[in-house]
Enzyme design. Structure first.
Site, PDB file in Angstrom:
ATOM      1  N   LYS A  83      71.569  27.738  21.840  1.00  7.14           N
ATOM      2  CA  LYS A  83      72.926  27.686  21.283  1.00  7.14           C
ATOM      3  C   LYS A  83      73.086  28.711  20.163  1.00  7.14           C
ATOM      4  O   LYS A  83      74.110  29.390  20.080  1.00  7.14           O
ATOM      5  CB  LYS A  83      73.230  26.291  20.722  1.00  7.14           C
ATOM      6  CG  LYS A  83      73.525  25.261  21.759  1.00  7.14           C
ATOM      7  CD  LYS A  83      73.909  23.954  21.079  1.00  7.14           C
ATOM      8  CE  LYS A  83      74.123  22.847  22.074  1.00  7.14           C
ATOM      9  NZ  LYS A  83      74.522  21.587  21.427  1.00  7.14           N
ATOM     10  N   ASP A 138      78.697  20.627  19.004  1.00  7.43           N
ATOM     11  CA  ASP A 138      78.201  19.501  19.787  1.00  7.43           C
ATOM     12  C   ASP A 138      78.771  19.692  21.177  1.00  7.43           C
ATOM     13  O   ASP A 138      79.985  19.890  21.337  1.00  7.43           O
ATOM     14  CB  ASP A 138      78.612  18.143  19.216  1.00  7.43           C
ATOM     15  CG  ASP A 138      77.775  17.028  19.830  1.00  7.43           C
ATOM     16  OD1 ASP A 138      76.532  17.113  19.760  1.00  7.43           O
ATOM     17  OD2 ASP A 138      78.344  16.090  20.407  1.00  7.43           O
ATOM     18  N   PHE A 198      71.019  27.795  30.071  1.00 11.54           N
ATOM     19  CA  PHE A 198      70.076  26.747  29.691  1.00 11.54           C
ATOM     20  C   PHE A 198      70.742  25.405  29.939  1.00 11.54           C
ATOM     21  O   PHE A 198      71.893  25.327  30.361  1.00 11.54           O
ATOM     22  CB  PHE A 198      69.652  26.896  28.222  1.00 11.54           C
ATOM     23  CG  PHE A 198      70.788  26.756  27.244  1.00 11.54           C
ATOM     24  CD1 PHE A 198      71.048  25.548  26.612  1.00 11.54           C
ATOM     25  CD2 PHE A 198      71.613  27.832  26.946  1.00 11.54           C
ATOM     26  CE1 PHE A 198      72.095  25.421  25.712  1.00 11.54           C
ATOM     27  CE2 PHE A 198      72.657  27.717  26.050  1.00 11.54           C
ATOM     28  CZ  PHE A 198      72.902  26.503  25.429  1.00 11.54           C
ATOM     29  N   GLY A 199      70.032  24.348  29.673  1.00 13.33           N
ATOM     30  CA  GLY A 199      70.600  23.007  29.821  1.00 13.33           C
ATOM     31  C   GLY A 199      71.012  22.721  31.254  1.00 13.33           C
ATOM     32  O   GLY A 199      70.259  22.937  32.207  1.00 13.33           O
ATOM     33  N   ASP A 255      73.265  24.278  32.955  1.00 11.59           N
ATOM     34  CA  ASP A 255      73.869  25.456  33.598  1.00 11.59           C
ATOM     35  C   ASP A 255      73.491  25.616  35.074  1.00 11.59           C
ATOM     36  O   ASP A 255      74.360  25.918  35.900  1.00 11.59           O
ATOM     37  CB  ASP A 255      73.521  26.735  32.839  1.00 11.59           C
ATOM     38  CG  ASP A 255      74.282  26.879  31.533  1.00 11.59           C
ATOM     39  OD1 ASP A 255      75.220  26.100  31.286  1.00 11.59           O
ATOM     40  OD2 ASP A 255      73.932  27.787  30.750  1.00 11.59           O
ATOM     41  N   LYS A 300      79.434  34.701  31.051  1.00  6.01           N
ATOM     42  CA  LYS A 300      79.436  33.290  30.669  1.00  6.01           C
ATOM     43  C   LYS A 300      80.044  33.103  29.279  1.00  6.01           C
ATOM     44  O   LYS A 300      80.803  32.164  29.046  1.00  6.01           O
ATOM     45  CB  LYS A 300      78.008  32.728  30.699  1.00  6.01           C
ATOM     46  CG  LYS A 300      77.942  31.267  30.300  1.00  6.01           C
ATOM     47  CD  LYS A 300      76.519  30.786  30.171  1.00  6.01           C
ATOM     48  CE  LYS A 300      76.512  29.419  29.542  1.00  6.01           C
ATOM     49  NZ  LYS A 300      75.214  29.011  29.052  1.00  6.01           N
TER      50      LYS A 300
END
Length: 193
Positions: A13, A69, A149-150, A152, A172
């Site tokens: 992030k 968040d 990441f996460g 995605d 993105k």
């Protein structure tokens, strides 16, 4: 020159946020200093958690602090994992596996989801600005792509017929939930600096 601390311990992030915000000439973008600890996130919404983080870190640093968040809300799971997206499982791969398992047998037409990003900016513990942005998509049946990441690799954008994990980072950063929120933040910061 104003100084803005990216109030996140998530390296992915921080990189996305810094990449976008470093275009601001009148702002110095900085990482969190070590040893500040982390706020307890008790919010029921993404905005509430972003506000808690921004307030916490802006009290600990003498600068502006921007907190994020974000997560994924899946229609078939009643909006879960939602604000618990980062705590849904121990790591990105496990989170994706758990979400795919929860949707096993769910038809394509019922796999709708949203990526959500809330940002809050604060100074000396006082919130100055917030925004929340969402991007609609569907949950793929398997991870595809190595970018991002996460979640995605399992979040597919039907209009592009690609997952977020397949999209180049610079693209993105323009179309994602965080990219849209950061575009709003850039406009706000331009009014301050």
């Amino acid at each position: 020159m104003e100084r803005l601390v990216v109030a996140s311990t998530n390296a992915h992030k921080v990189l996305e946020i810094r990449t976008v915000l470093e275009t601001l000439e009148s702002w110095q973008i900085a990482a969190l200093p070590p040893g500040l600890g982390e706020p307890v996130e008790t919010g029921r919404t993404f905005i509430e958690n972003a506000v808690q983080k921004a307030e916490f870190y802006s009290r600990a640093c003498p600068d502006w602090a921007v907190a994020d968040d974000s997560g994924i809300a899946v229609d078939a799971l009643g909006g879960a994992p939602g604000v618990h997206s980062a705590r849904y499982a121990p790591d990105d791969e496990a989170r994706n596996r758990k979400l795919l398992a929860a949707l096993e047998g769910v038809a394509d037409k019922d796999r709708g989801a949203e990526f959500v990003c809330a940002l809050a900016i604060a100074r000396e513990g006082k919130i100055a600005w917030t925004v929340e942005q969402r991007v609609r998509g569907v949950i793929a049946h398997a991870p595809v792509g190595r970018n991002g990441f996460g979640y995605d690799p399992i979040f597919r954008l039907p209009e592009l017929d690609q997952t977020m994990g397949e999209i180049a980072p610079e693209h993105k950063n323009r179309i994602s939930h965080r990219g849209r929120a950061l575009a709003s933040l850039l406009e706000y910061l331009a009014t301050l600096g």
